[in-house]
Scaffold this motif. Structure first.
Motif, PDB file in Angstrom:
ATOM      1  N   LEU A  38       6.964   8.348  39.356  1.00 49.90           N
ATOM      2  CA  LEU A  38       5.921   7.378  39.626  1.00 49.90           C
ATOM      3  C   LEU A  38       5.370   7.568  41.040  1.00 49.90           C
ATOM      4  CD1 LEU A  38       4.607   4.771  38.351  1.00 49.90           C
ATOM      5  CD2 LEU A  38       6.283   3.477  39.683  1.00 49.90           C
ATOM      6  N   ARG A  39       4.073   7.741  41.126  1.00 49.47           N
ATOM      7  CA  ARG A  39       3.345   7.899  42.389  1.00 49.47           C
ATOM      8  C   ARG A  39       3.667   9.200  43.115  1.00 49.47           C
ATOM      9  NH1 ARG A  39       2.633   2.991  46.639  1.00 49.47           N
ATOM     10  NH2 ARG A  39       4.660   3.778  47.246  1.00 49.47           N
ATOM     11  N   ASP A  67       3.484  13.605  43.092  1.00 50.96           N
ATOM     12  CA  ASP A  67       2.478  14.569  42.654  1.00 50.96           C
ATOM     13  C   ASP A  67       3.122  15.950  42.494  1.00 50.96           C
ATOM     14  OD1 ASP A  67       2.344  16.046  45.191  1.00 50.96           O
ATOM     15  OD2 ASP A  67       1.287  14.300  45.963  1.00 50.96           O
ATOM     16  N   ASP A  84      -0.504  16.933  37.719  1.00 52.43           N
ATOM     17  CA  ASP A  84      -0.566  15.541  38.166  1.00 52.43           C
ATOM     18  C   ASP A  84      -1.007  14.652  37.017  1.00 52.43           C
ATOM     19  OD1 ASP A  84       0.120  16.029  40.847  1.00 52.43           O
ATOM     20  OD2 ASP A  84      -1.959  16.433  41.416  1.00 52.43           O
ATOM     21  N   GLY A 102      -4.482   9.393  37.978  1.00 48.53           N
ATOM     22  CA  GLY A 102      -4.176   8.431  39.025  1.00 48.53           C
ATOM     23  C   GLY A 102      -3.147   8.907  40.023  1.00 48.53           C
ATOM     24  N   HIS A 103      -2.742  10.157  39.909  1.00 51.25           N
ATOM     25  CA  HIS A 103      -1.769  10.763  40.815  1.00 51.25           C
ATOM     26  C   HIS A 103      -2.365  12.052  41.397  1.00 51.25           C
ATOM     27  CE1 HIS A 103       0.840   8.197  38.408  1.00 51.25           C
ATOM     28  NE2 HIS A 103       1.852   8.428  39.223  1.00 51.25           N
ATOM     29  N   GLU A 107      -7.524   6.045  39.080  1.00 49.02           N
ATOM     30  CA  GLU A 107      -6.787   5.270  40.074  1.00 49.02           C
ATOM     31  C   GLU A 107      -5.395   4.970  39.548  1.00 49.02           C
ATOM     32  OE1 GLU A 107      -7.824   4.534  43.096  1.00 49.02           O
ATOM     33  OE2 GLU A 107      -9.743   5.541  42.718  1.00 49.02           O
ATOM     34  N   PHE A 108      -4.416   5.039  40.428  1.00 45.30           N
ATOM     35  CA  PHE A 108      -3.036   4.765  40.033  1.00 45.30           C
ATOM     36  C   PHE A 108      -2.910   3.404  39.361  1.00 45.30           C
ATOM     37  CE2 PHE A 108       0.941   2.601  41.182  1.00 45.30           C
ATOM     38  CZ  PHE A 108       1.837   3.386  40.474  1.00 45.30           C
ATOM     39  N   THR A 109      -3.565   2.396  39.910  1.00 46.31           N
ATOM     40  CA  THR A 109      -3.408   1.032  39.397  1.00 46.31           C
ATOM     41  C   THR A 109      -4.065   0.826  38.033  1.00 46.31           C
ATOM     42  OG1 THR A 109      -5.283   0.413  40.803  1.00 46.31           O
ATOM     43  CG2 THR A 109      -3.070  -0.078  41.634  1.00 46.31           C
ATOM     44  N   TRP A 141       0.279   8.042  30.959  1.00 49.67           N
ATOM     45  CA  TRP A 141       0.904   9.199  31.604  1.00 49.67           C
ATOM     46  C   TRP A 141       1.689  10.045  30.601  1.00 49.67           C
ATOM     47  CZ3 TRP A 141       2.445   4.976  35.515  1.00 49.67           C
ATOM     48  CH2 TRP A 141       1.318   4.668  36.303  1.00 49.67           C
TER      49      TRP A 141
END
Length: 249
Positions: free
Chosen positions: A33-34, A36, A60, A63-64, A70-72, A79
């Protein structure tokens, strides 16, 4: 290191990836998570693959890193869909999947829904169902209320900026749980876990070991290793596990 390329998925997302062509069976890295695809574990595995002439893919999620979005806006389902799209489009035949943290959860979803894609599995501090068991179930009522009414909650993180957990991430996670029903994996599985990991603790790894069914499932505990699992000894442990799985795949 090769030039970053991009894959346009059927879902309309643009995924950044780097692929090294070599002999098969190939290896695919799924990050956390978050994180790369330029992280230490991914780059270590690529260097190993190049030395050994082994096909290797890192990418990636949306969002990463360098991918679109965007991640959010993302969630586990998105994913996991990204991972399956990348593997379908960019590899041939069953792969050895290396899943780190959230990538471990996504690799288990692949084992559940697309077992034909797996020749073997290596997990590093796998975090299955963490949105439910690691967040929702341990949150107090204030955090639960915030995320449901405001749509997100910010959690402190030792890895940089606050971690934004969204209502969508929590609710979508419930549609992708892997610990709520039996899960059999018939390819070799090597699970790696640090004893000093405070983000994904040993009880998670032991619970997953007990939960999985299969002929060749093993857990290796590394004393004093933390969640990053990226010092020289840990990186060597990862490549040894991958080589062992390839030998039995």
């Amino acid at each position: 290191m090769g030039e970053t390329q991009y894959l346009e998925t059927n879902a309309g997302r643009r995924l950044a990836y780097n692929k090294f062509s070599g002999r098969r069976t190939g290896v695919v890295f799924l990050g956390g998570l978050r994180s790369d695809m330029s992280g230490s574990k991914a780059m270590h595995l690529e260097a190993w693959a190049r030395r050994s002439g082994r096909e290797f893919l890192r990418f990636d999620y949306s969002g990463h890193g360098e991918s679109s979005g965007e991640f959010t806006d993302g969630c586990i389902g998105d994913w996991a869909e990204d991972a399956m799209a990348a593997i379908d489009a960019l590899t041939e035949g069953p792969q050895v999947i290396v899943g780190s943290s959230m990538g471990g959860w996504i690799s288990l979803l692949m084992a559940k829904h697309r077992p034909d894609c797996l020749a073997g599995l290596v997990t590093i501090a796998a975090a299955p169902d963490f949105t439910e068991n690691g967040y929702w179930k341990v949150w107090d009522e204030a955090k639960r209320k915030t995320v449901m009414e405001e749509g997100q909650v910010a959690l402190p993180s030792e890895y940089g900026d606050a971690m934004i957990i969204t209502k969508r991430l929590i609710e979508d996670g419930r549609d992708h749980l892997v610990l709520t029903e039996p899960l059999r994996i018939d390819v070799p599985v090597r699970m790696l876990q640090g004893t000093a990991d405070v983000d994904v603790t040993m009880d998670v790894a032991l619970g997953l070991l007990d939960h999985l069914e299969g002929p060749d499932v093993r857990l290796e505990l590394v004393k004093d290793a933390d969640h990053r699992f990226s010092d020289d000894a840990c990186l060597a442990t990862i490549t040894r596990a991958v080589e062992e799985v390839l030998a039995h795949a």
